[in-house]
Design an enzyme around this catalytic site. Structure first.
Site, mmCIF file in Angstrom:
data_model
loop_
_atom_site.group_PDB
_atom_site.id
_atom_site.type_symbol
_atom_site.label_atom_id
_atom_site.label_comp_id
_atom_site.label_asym_id
_atom_site.label_seq_id
_atom_site.Cartn_x
_atom_site.Cartn_y
_atom_site.Cartn_z
ATOM 1 N N SER A 132 72.357 82.432 7.821
ATOM 2 C CA SER A 132 73.623 83.157 7.607
ATOM 3 C C SER A 132 73.313 84.623 7.349
ATOM 4 O O SER A 132 72.250 84.956 6.809
ATOM 5 C CB SER A 132 74.346 82.567 6.384
ATOM 6 O OG SER A 132 75.381 83.439 5.958
ATOM 7 N N TYR A 144 74.012 80.091 -2.506
ATOM 8 C CA TYR A 144 74.145 79.892 -1.053
ATOM 9 C C TYR A 144 73.233 80.870 -0.312
ATOM 10 O O TYR A 144 72.462 80.479 0.581
ATOM 11 C CB TYR A 144 75.604 80.092 -0.635
ATOM 12 C CG TYR A 144 75.813 80.004 0.858
ATOM 13 C CD1 TYR A 144 75.686 78.787 1.519
ATOM 14 C CD2 TYR A 144 76.113 81.147 1.611
ATOM 15 C CE1 TYR A 144 75.859 78.701 2.896
ATOM 16 C CE2 TYR A 144 76.285 81.065 2.983
ATOM 17 C CZ TYR A 144 76.161 79.845 3.622
ATOM 18 O OH TYR A 144 76.321 79.766 4.980
HETATM 19 N N1 LIG Z 1 81.448 79.115 8.894
HETATM 20 C C1 LIG Z 1 80.788 80.231 8.625
HETATM 21 O O1 LIG Z 1 81.386 81.320 8.467
HETATM 22 C C2 LIG Z 1 79.277 80.238 8.537
HETATM 23 C C3 LIG Z 1 78.637 81.490 8.495
HETATM 24 C C4 LIG Z 1 77.254 81.530 8.419
HETATM 25 C C5 LIG Z 1 76.530 80.360 8.394
HETATM 26 N N2 LIG Z 1 77.184 79.150 8.422
HETATM 27 C C6 LIG Z 1 76.368 77.940 8.385
HETATM 28 O O2 LIG Z 1 76.649 77.175 9.521
HETATM 29 C C7 LIG Z 1 76.366 75.809 9.273
HETATM 30 C C8 LIG Z 1 77.514 74.957 9.783
HETATM 31 O O3 LIG Z 1 78.671 75.300 9.031
HETATM 32 P P1 LIG Z 1 80.128 75.201 9.675
HETATM 33 O O4 LIG Z 1 80.733 76.541 9.574
HETATM 34 O O5 LIG Z 1 80.074 74.499 10.966
HETATM 35 O O6 LIG Z 1 80.834 74.310 8.540
HETATM 36 P P2 LIG Z 1 81.562 72.891 8.630
HETATM 37 O O7 LIG Z 1 82.523 72.890 9.764
HETATM 38 O O8 LIG Z 1 82.056 72.649 7.255
HETATM 39 O O9 LIG Z 1 80.375 71.885 8.974
HETATM 40 C C9 LIG Z 1 79.420 71.531 8.011
HETATM 41 C C10 LIG Z 1 78.658 70.319 8.531
HETATM 42 O O10 LIG Z 1 77.683 69.951 7.536
HETATM 43 C C11 LIG Z 1 77.802 68.552 7.299
HETATM 44 N N3 LIG Z 1 77.465 68.192 5.919
HETATM 45 C C12 LIG Z 1 78.022 68.662 4.772
HETATM 46 N N4 LIG Z 1 77.477 68.041 3.708
HETATM 47 C C13 LIG Z 1 76.573 67.152 4.208
HETATM 48 C C14 LIG Z 1 75.693 66.220 3.612
HETATM 49 N N5 LIG Z 1 75.605 66.074 2.276
HETATM 50 N N6 LIG Z 1 74.910 65.467 4.418
HETATM 51 C C15 LIG Z 1 74.966 65.601 5.765
HETATM 52 N N7 LIG Z 1 75.778 66.470 6.392
HETATM 53 C C16 LIG Z 1 76.567 67.243 5.617
HETATM 54 C C17 LIG Z 1 79.268 68.251 7.528
HETATM 55 O O11 LIG Z 1 79.409 66.857 7.735
HETATM 56 P P3 LIG Z 1 80.770 66.066 7.331
HETATM 57 O O12 LIG Z 1 81.902 66.995 7.709
HETATM 58 O O13 LIG Z 1 80.663 64.853 8.178
HETATM 59 O O14 LIG Z 1 80.681 65.834 5.864
HETATM 60 C C18 LIG Z 1 79.560 69.096 8.752
HETATM 61 O O15 LIG Z 1 79.175 68.435 9.916
HETATM 62 C C19 LIG Z 1 76.118 75.697 7.770
HETATM 63 O O16 LIG Z 1 74.733 75.594 7.540
HETATM 64 C C20 LIG Z 1 76.658 77.016 7.231
HETATM 65 O O17 LIG Z 1 75.983 77.400 6.061
HETATM 66 C C21 LIG Z 1 78.535 79.070 8.507
#
Ligand SMILES: NC(=O)c1ccc[n+]([C@@H]2O[C@H](COP(=O)([O-])OP(=O)(O)OC[C@H]3O[C@@H](n4cnc5c(N)ncnc54)[C@H](OP(=O)(O)O)[C@@H]3O)[C@@H](O)[C@H]2O)c1
Length: 245
Positions: A132, A144
């Protein structure tokens, strides 16, 4: 790495960036294994992409071992599972600290450890870490940001032995992405800057990173300038970020 016919494992594939990445990898001809916690959403992704699904909570050591088994066979491993936490550090419960570290940092480390021997033996493979832009430091998101900075350092370090064995490593640094991430952490995204991008933009960056063997990829690209500025002038960067709010 050429992707057609390769086996790819995507964590966090039940939502957001992971689901979008599964879709582009399936279109590129990968044989997919997808993992996440929510069985219903994961099954939908698996049906759309022709993937095998493994329902697992990656903070649970026994369930993590199941995913590690699948990782041993993977040519491509994409670590997208992750959660956020925002608020005053003093109010952050110890369990939330441990949960963030376990999912965002420990799980990718252990799954990479499981995957690398097979990739090295086959002399082909690629590992993608979804970090991130928070690595430059974000107010009220200390833990985070620390997990994402740890991921960056782990990736930069594992790259030495991976490169010697014909295995690529890419770290992707998204800014703000339109996914359930902010709702799940309980605090919406309110900054006007950087603007939110679609999860498909990050998925395309993952694909590009693997195909072109890129070490670090920022989404949107201009964020790399912010990271360079932070690296070169941390004091000035901090003062500017404080003024920006
Ligand atoms: N969105 C942003 O602005 C952003 C920016 C920078 C980096 N990121 C990074 O991008 C990555 C994906 O995030 P996203 O934005 O796609 O968020 P998201 O839509 O909330 O997806 C998060 C994923 O992580 C899984 N997860 C959460 N807790 C878990 C656990 N205990 N065990 C196994 N799987 C788990 C969720 O599974 P379930 O839904 O099935 O629980 C979901 O598939 C993350 O690492 C986040 O830090 C996001």
């Amino acid at each position: 790495m050429e992707l057609d016919g390769r086996t790819a494992l995507v964590t966090g594939a039940s939502s957001g960036i992971g689901a979008a990445t599964a879709a582009v990898l399936a279109a590129a001809g990968c044989r997919l294994v997808v993992t996440g916690r929510d069985e219903h959403r994961l099954t939908e992704v698996a049906e759309r992409t022709g993937a095998r699904s493994v329902v697992a909570d990656l903070t649970d050591p026994a369930q993590l071992r199941l995913v590690a088994e699948a990782a041993r066979e993977a040519d491509l491993l994409v670590h997208s599972a992750g959660v956020g936490w925002a608020g005053d550090l003093a109010a952050m419960p110890p369990d939330s600290v441990a949960g963030l570290v376990a999912l965002n940092l420990t799980a990718p480390v252990l799954l990479t450890q499981a995957a690398l021997p097979g990739m090295s033996r086959r002399r082909r493979g690629h590992v993608v870490f979804v970090s991130s832009i928070a690595v430059v430091g974000v107010r009220d998101e200390e833990v985070y940001a620390a997990t994402k900075g740890g991921l960056r350092a782990f990736a930069a370090s594992i790259r030495f032995q991976a490169a010697a064995r014909g295995v690529g490593v890419t770290t992707v640094f998204p800014g703000a992405v339109r996914t359930p991430f902010f709702g799940n952490r309980g605090r919406p995204y309110t900054r006007g800057f950087p603007r939110m991008v679609a999860p498909a933009a990050v998925a395309e960056a993952v694909l590009d990173g693997v195909r072109r063997e890129r070490g670090e990829v920022f989404v949107p690209r201009w964020l790399s300038a912010a990271a360079r500025l932070h690296g070169a002038f941390p004091g000035a960067f901090h003062r500017a970020a404080r003024r920006a709010g």
